[in-house]
Design an enzyme around this catalytic site. Sequence first.
Site, PDB file in Angstrom:
ATOM      1  N   LYS A 175      17.080  -1.639 -17.053  1.00  0.00           N
ATOM      2  CA  LYS A 175      16.725  -3.043 -16.826  1.00  0.00           C
ATOM      3  C   LYS A 175      16.048  -3.621 -18.070  1.00  0.00           C
ATOM      4  O   LYS A 175      16.317  -4.758 -18.468  1.00  0.00           O
ATOM      5  CB  LYS A 175      15.821  -3.163 -15.588  1.00  0.00           C
ATOM      6  CG  LYS A 175      16.597  -2.928 -14.303  1.00  0.00           C
ATOM      7  CD  LYS A 175      15.724  -2.781 -13.063  1.00  0.00           C
ATOM      8  CE  LYS A 175      16.600  -2.393 -11.870  1.00  0.00           C
ATOM      9  NZ  LYS A 175      15.846  -2.187 -10.624  1.00  0.00           N
ATOM     10  N   GLN A 188       9.765  -1.608  -8.990  1.00  0.00           N
ATOM     11  CA  GLN A 188      10.826  -0.620  -8.750  1.00  0.00           C
ATOM     12  C   GLN A 188      10.504   0.225  -7.515  1.00  0.00           C
ATOM     13  O   GLN A 188       9.440   0.816  -7.414  1.00  0.00           O
ATOM     14  CB  GLN A 188      10.978   0.282  -9.991  1.00  0.00           C
ATOM     15  CG  GLN A 188      12.134   1.250  -9.909  1.00  0.00           C
ATOM     16  CD  GLN A 188      13.498   0.555  -9.867  1.00  0.00           C
ATOM     17  OE1 GLN A 188      13.762  -0.368 -10.620  1.00  0.00           O
ATOM     18  NE2 GLN A 188      14.354   1.004  -8.977  1.00  0.00           N
ATOM     19  N   ASP A 239      14.256 -10.048  -7.092  1.00  0.00           N
ATOM     20  CA  ASP A 239      15.106  -9.194  -6.261  1.00  0.00           C
ATOM     21  C   ASP A 239      15.570  -9.918  -4.990  1.00  0.00           C
ATOM     22  O   ASP A 239      16.450  -9.419  -4.284  1.00  0.00           O
ATOM     23  CB  ASP A 239      14.349  -7.916  -5.866  1.00  0.00           C
ATOM     24  CG  ASP A 239      14.561  -6.794  -6.876  1.00  0.00           C
ATOM     25  OD1 ASP A 239      15.656  -6.746  -7.476  1.00  0.00           O
ATOM     26  OD2 ASP A 239      13.642  -5.981  -7.058  1.00  0.00           O
TER      27      ASP A 239
END
Length: 281
Positions: free
Chosen positions: A52, A96, A119
């Site tokens: 990422k 995460q 997200d």
Amino acid sequence: MTIIDGKKTAADIRAELRVRAAAFEERYHKKVGLAVVLIGEDPASQVYVRNKIRGCEDAGIRSFAHYLPADVTQEGAEELVRSLAADDAVHGILVQLPLPGHLDAERILACIPAAKDVDGFSAENIGRLALHEEGTVACTPLGVMELLRRYGVETRGKRAVVIGRSNIVGRPMALLLLNADATVTVCHSRTVGLAEECARADILVAAIGKPDFVTADMVKEGAVVIDVGINRVDGKLTGDVDYASVSKKASLITPVPGGVGPMTIAMLLSNAISCAERAAR
Ligand code: NDP
């Protein structure tokens, strides 16, 4: 039969993202900023976070990487996320998952304001999707929609079946297809007659987490088959669809790897730019 090339599509999108990120920087005299929080040393999470951050660099997005030790306290983790929420240079925050067992992930994620929730996991963003309002949508199902769009797959009036109803894949996937005017059926572990439901689908999306679950007898001739599954079998990645047999019946199909997978990070970066653009409006 056409194989959907997720790798190439993701590369095309990344090239477009570089242009969008540069346009933002030129207009607002600052970079799009994405904060990535990794707690602990889970090896798979470390790989995802590294990819990422590399993706950010490649797109011209400024990344803020924060590594917390596995034994960080709940308060310590929440404090970091709250400080990122208050930071104007940070347009998106990603924590995460999974988190170490002693932490309450829900409470930590709740510290991310909806406007910085790249997200699309927050109740507000899922609610917006359900209401067909503008918001941030979870990266993997958004990537599937982008593949369908770029391969010219008509969704309006089509019968779509999604196998899986998780909050991060199946559920938002079904809502996106519904918003795109498909007639949507969601199947899950309690569905009766799942094979028959699947066999009626013009568009079949498998997000189950069981290798080779979807077999040719469950697929209509000429269907579009999207395989979200990522399973590791004998050290090899494989999807939820029995590719060898299903590819003989499908008109379009995603391989694993190289299908949906590469789209996820591309859509994360796209979401970060969208968060920055909305914040600047
Ligand atoms: P979850 O385990 O959270 O959800 C799986 C879903 O499949 C559940 O809704 C479950 O039903 C359903 N299911 C399980 N067994 C059956 C069965 N026998 N028959 C019918 N339905 C069943 O997984 P995720 O949604 O997080 O992920 C799904 C897959 O996608 C995984 O392989 C994952 O690795 C992959 N994935 C890939 C990503 C990518 O970037 N390509 C990103 C995220 C996930 P129920 O709700 O009833 O339990």
